[in-house]
Design a protein around this motif. Structure first.
Motif, PDB file in Angstrom:
ATOM      1  N   LYS A 273       0.844  -1.201   0.000  1.00 18.25           N
ATOM      2  CA  LYS A 273       0.000   0.000   0.000  1.00 18.25           C
ATOM      3  C   LYS A 273       0.880   1.251   0.000  1.00 18.25           C
ATOM      4  CE  LYS A 273      -4.223  -1.670   2.207  1.00 18.25           C
ATOM      5  NZ  LYS A 273      -4.168  -3.082   2.033  1.00 18.25           N
ATOM      6  N   PRO A 274       1.529   1.516  -1.144  1.00 18.10           N
ATOM      7  CA  PRO A 274       2.444   2.655  -1.177  1.00 18.10           C
ATOM      8  C   PRO A 274       1.725   3.996  -1.070  1.00 18.10           C
ATOM      9  CG  PRO A 274       2.319   1.588  -3.331  1.00 18.10           C
ATOM     10  CD  PRO A 274       1.494   0.769  -2.401  1.00 18.10           C
ATOM     11  N   GLU A 275       2.408   4.978  -0.495  1.00 16.74           N
ATOM     12  CA  GLU A 275       1.885   6.354  -0.465  1.00 16.74           C
ATOM     13  C   GLU A 275       2.711   7.183  -1.465  1.00 16.74           C
ATOM     14  OE1 GLU A 275       1.777   7.610   3.678  1.00 16.74           O
ATOM     15  OE2 GLU A 275       0.875   5.715   4.260  1.00 16.74           O
ATOM     16  N   CYS A 276       3.884   7.673  -1.020  1.00 11.91           N
ATOM     17  CA  CYS A 276       4.752   8.408  -1.955  1.00 11.91           C
ATOM     18  C   CYS A 276       5.819   7.448  -2.478  1.00 11.91           C
ATOM     19  CB  CYS A 276       5.450   9.546  -1.224  1.00 11.91           C
ATOM     20  SG  CYS A 276       4.305  10.755  -0.551  1.00 11.91           S
ATOM     21  N   GLN A 277       6.104   7.544  -3.769  1.00 15.48           N
ATOM     22  CA  GLN A 277       7.158   6.682  -4.312  1.00 15.48           C
ATOM     23  C   GLN A 277       8.540   7.247  -3.993  1.00 15.48           C
ATOM     24  OE1 GLN A 277       4.512   7.659  -6.129  1.00 15.48           O
ATOM     25  NE2 GLN A 277       3.620   5.891  -7.159  1.00 15.48           N
ATOM     26  N   ILE A 278       8.603   8.590  -3.865  1.00 11.45           N
ATOM     27  CA  ILE A 278       9.905   9.244  -3.632  1.00 11.45           C
ATOM     28  C   ILE A 278       9.765  10.204  -2.447  1.00 11.45           C
ATOM     29  CG2 ILE A 278      11.814  10.484  -4.750  1.00 11.45           C
ATOM     30  CD1 ILE A 278      10.400  10.038  -7.429  1.00 11.45           C
ATOM     31  N   LEU A 279      10.803  10.305  -1.636  1.00 11.34           N
ATOM     32  CA  LEU A 279      10.803  11.273  -0.530  1.00 11.34           C
ATOM     33  C   LEU A 279      12.126  12.032  -0.517  1.00 11.34           C
ATOM     34  CD1 LEU A 279       9.409   9.124   2.434  1.00 11.34           C
ATOM     35  CD2 LEU A 279       8.181  10.880   1.152  1.00 11.34           C
ATOM     36  N   TYR A 280      12.074  13.248  -0.051  1.00 11.77           N
ATOM     37  CA  TYR A 280      13.308  14.022   0.146  1.00 11.77           C
ATOM     38  C   TYR A 280      14.153  13.358   1.232  1.00 11.77           C
ATOM     39  CZ  TYR A 280      12.008  18.267  -2.362  1.00 11.77           C
ATOM     40  OH  TYR A 280      11.721  19.187  -3.323  1.00 11.77           O
ATOM     41  N   ASN A 281      15.443  13.245   0.996  1.00 13.21           N
ATOM     42  CA  ASN A 281      16.330  12.688   2.021  1.00 13.21           C
ATOM     43  C   ASN A 281      16.860  13.848   2.876  1.00 13.21           C
ATOM     44  OD1 ASN A 281      18.041  11.212   3.553  1.00 13.21           O
ATOM     45  ND2 ASN A 281      19.075  10.206   1.855  1.00 13.21           N
ATOM     46  N   VAL A 282      15.945  14.422   3.635  1.00 16.25           N
ATOM     47  CA  VAL A 282      16.309  15.627   4.398  1.00 16.25           C
ATOM     48  C   VAL A 282      17.296  15.296   5.508  1.00 16.25           C
ATOM     49  CG1 VAL A 282      14.230  15.427   5.837  1.00 16.25           C
ATOM     50  CG2 VAL A 282      15.378  17.619   5.642  1.00 16.25           C
ATOM     51  N   THR A 283      17.191  14.098   6.076  1.00 15.04           N
ATOM     52  CA  THR A 283      18.064  13.749   7.200  1.00 15.04           C
ATOM     53  C   THR A 283      19.526  13.707   6.753  1.00 15.04           C
ATOM     54  OG1 THR A 283      16.254  12.430   8.037  1.00 15.04           O
ATOM     55  CG2 THR A 283      18.399  12.033   9.001  1.00 15.04           C
ATOM     56  N   THR A 284      19.757  13.021   5.632  1.00 13.22           N
ATOM     57  CA  THR A 284      21.143  12.946   5.157  1.00 13.22           C
ATOM     58  C   THR A 284      21.640  14.331   4.755  1.00 13.22           C
ATOM     59  OG1 THR A 284      20.763  10.696   4.403  1.00 13.22           O
ATOM     60  CG2 THR A 284      22.663  11.835   3.480  1.00 13.22           C
TER      61      THR A 284
END
Ligand code: GLC
Length: 610
Positions: free
Chosen positions: A321-332
């Motif tokens: 049940k995917p929501e977003c396929q891509i996310l910002y890698n803000v932590t890195t």
């Protein structure tokens, strides 16, 4: 396909997802089936409006749902107005974008918004109209077509948490229309807003303090988490979801491949909470994903989730049940800058290991800089165990990057400095933050090396690396925003300067700063695109290099291993050779010796086979 066959396609997809759609919708809206029927009718209508060409792409991508994970995309984000004046201008400069190796292009918000009250375009007054200073919907369609012809995916913002106060709904709400008032959060007095404030942090504590705005003309208080002219939408009203989803699909039907869900963690408000990442937000994200599966399954959702590490990954949803396929890698991103200032790779190494353990459906957009500030959302509990105290450490980072710390060569500016909270964030371009503005030729050389090393690190991470336009030629901060009354309150404009085409013209001359950087980046991007081991499904781990200053990352796929080393300090480091007999992926030089020397800010990509 025939007309009935085509509609059959939509019905087939709708049938496939119907029960989940109905259940989620029912849970959010107390079983309001009339609103749900409208939602389904709207999906059919927008499907009917989708061009046959886009539907063909959908079908191809539907057959290979992992299509976007199989390619090593290189991304870039830019403002049409800064890069080339207008959308047509961007279209005329696609050659340059291709020359940068970019095949994933994010154009900052280009829909209608009011000059001087636009938050860089994130205050939309009409979701069906392009900002007239940038062009028309026709120009947008022409740009998407040209991008697709050249194999470039196009990404656009869907600003969903709020509209501009100049949006027709907001205007009608202000004038007293009850249906439109129910699309926002209106209050007769400060009683409930004050209750909300008890548990609400502030997004812009200095530039826009508070989360509510008093409207004297109608004697009402309205919820405004961001700027006072950005009115928060009320997603508890199903018509907000219905109409906003139709707006999202409108952009999809103009040919966007990726839709960036702006500020998504904020879209569900609950009194007594911090109104971030509520469980309902995940239901809404899943509903949007399903809406795309029905109307435009080739379109991807990119979540802008700028939150602490453990809040980010849940926005991928689950593989089923995917929501977003891509996310910002803000932590890195922010940990990388912490590492630049401290020269201590401990936290970065720990996070690289954590990311390596995420489920297979996770795909990050990696970046060094974007149009926003850098917020210091670090893992403070862990840093605490290493002797860093949160407040003092944030102060050190800000002092280092604003050049206040003795010996610092960095030239950033603070953003939303709230001395009470000691929580200022930071602005500046990569080049200026690593010291390239320095007059001292030695420091300048050092800054170029640091800039290259940081880009090599970004390209080593799994996912889609996204360049911030101008970084490829080492563009400096733009101090002219201080003289612009529309911009001077918001230091993010420091790194939102006009793209400098004169400097870009030097990119083929390696004796210039621009040429050296541009060529170095191109070399790395080309290698990255060629080598399988950079694919998102490689197994990634971090290792101890024996030096706190040197980050070690290993990527392995199908018998190929890339061992990467990054020296985050200006001083040379000597470390044990982690891949004896390997060859440098860029120079092909062999690494035979038992130890190796990394110059200050040096890096190595070492390839071994078998
Ligand atoms: C996002 C955008 C930022 C904007 C905010 C409000 O965080 O990236 O630029 O100010 O949303 O829309």
């Amino acid at each position: 396909m025939t007309a009935t066959g085509v509609m059959g396609e939509c019905e087939r997809r709708l049938t496939k997802h119907y029960f989940e759609l109905r259940r989620l919708y029912g849970e959010l809206y107390n079983g309001d089936m009339r609103a749900f029927d409208y939602f389904c009718t709207m999906l059919r209508r927008t499907y009917g409006e989708r061009s046959e060409e886009l539907r063909r792409t959908d079908r191809e991508r539907e057959k290979k749902p992992e299509w976007y994970r199989d390619r090593n995309f290189t991304g870039m984000t830019l403002y049409a107005q800064n890069f080339a004046g207008t959308l047509k201008g961007v279209e005329s400069k696609l050659d340059y974008i291709r020359e940068c190796g970019v095949d994933f292009l994010h154009i900052q918000p280009f829909l209608a918004s009011t000059k001087g009250r636009d938050d860089g375009g994130y205050a939309v007054s009409d979701y069906r109209k392009v900002n007239e200073r940038l062009g028309t919907v026709g120009d947008l369609e022409s740009l998407t077509k040209s991008c697709h012809e050249q194999g470039i995916l196009l990404s656009a913002d869907f600003v969903m948490n709020h509209t501009s106060e100049d949006h027709p709904w907001a205007k009608a709400a202000r004038a007293g229309d009850p249906a439109c008032r129910s699309k926002y959060f209106f209050f007769d007095d400060w009683e409930i807003p004050n209750q909300y404030e008890q548990s609400l942090p502030q997004v812009f504590p200095t530039t826009a303090p508070g989360n509510f705005t008093y409207l004297p003309d109608c004697d009402q208080v309205v919820m405004t988490f961001f700027y006072p002219y950005q009115w928060d939408l009320n997603y508890r009203n199903p018509m907000v979801l219905n109409d906003m989803t139709e707006n999202l699909l409108f952009l999809a039907n103009r040919g966007m491949d990726v839709l960036r869900l702006d500020a998504i963690p904020y879209i569900w408000k609950e009194l007594g909470t911090d109104c971030r990442n509520r469980p309902e937000v995940h239901k809404l994200a899943r509903l949007l994903n399903l809406a795309c599966q029905v109307v435009c399954p080739g379109v991807l959702l990119l979540g802008e989730v700028v939150m602490e590490p453990e809040k980010v990954a849940p926005y991928f949803g689950t593989p089923e049940k995917p929501e977003c396929q891509i996310l910002y890698n803000v932590t890195t991103m922010c940990t990388t800058w912490h590492t630049v200032a401290t020269r201590d790779v401990g936290l970065l190494r720990r996070q690289a290991e954590q990311l390596g353990r995420l489920p297979g459906n996770a795909l990050f957009q990696n970046y060094l800089r974007c149009h926003d500030d850098i917020g210091w959302g670090l893992d403070y509990p862990w840093l605490g165990s290493r002797g860093y105290e949160e407040g003092a450490h944030k102060k050190y980072l800000n002092d280092w990057f604003t050049g206040v710390w003795p010996g610092s060569w960095s030239r950033g500016e603070l953003y939303n400095d709230d001395p009470r909270l000691r929580d200022a964030r930071l602005c500046g371009t990569t080049a200026s933050l690593v010291g390239m503005e320095s007059e001292d030729p030695e420091l300048r050389r050092q800054a170029i090396r640091c800039d290259e090393m940081l880009h090599a690190w970004m390209l080593t991470q799994s996912g889609i690396p996204v360049l911030y336009s101008g970084d490829e030629i080492g563009q400096f901060n733009d101090y002219s925003y201080h003289d612009d009354p529309d911009k001077r309150q918001d230091s993010r404009y420091l790194h939102r300067g006009k793209f400098n085409w004169e400097l870009a013209a030097l990119r083929h001359d390696p004796s210039t700063l621009q040429g050296e950087l541009f060529q170095a980046l191109r070399r790395m991007e080309r290698r990255r695109a060629e080598l399988e081991v950079f694919r998102a499904d490689a197994v990634v781990s971090a290792f101890d290099t024996g030096s706190d200053r040197v980050l070690g990352i290993r990527r392995s796929l199908a018998g190929q291993t890339l061992t990467a080393l990054f020296n985050f300090s200006e001083a040379p480091q000597n470390v044990g050779n982690p891949a004896p007999g390997g060859r440098d992926a860029l120079t092909r030089e062999e690494y035979a010796a038992p130890r190796l020397d990394l110059p200050g800010y040096g890096f190595a990509w070492i390839l071994t086979e078998g």
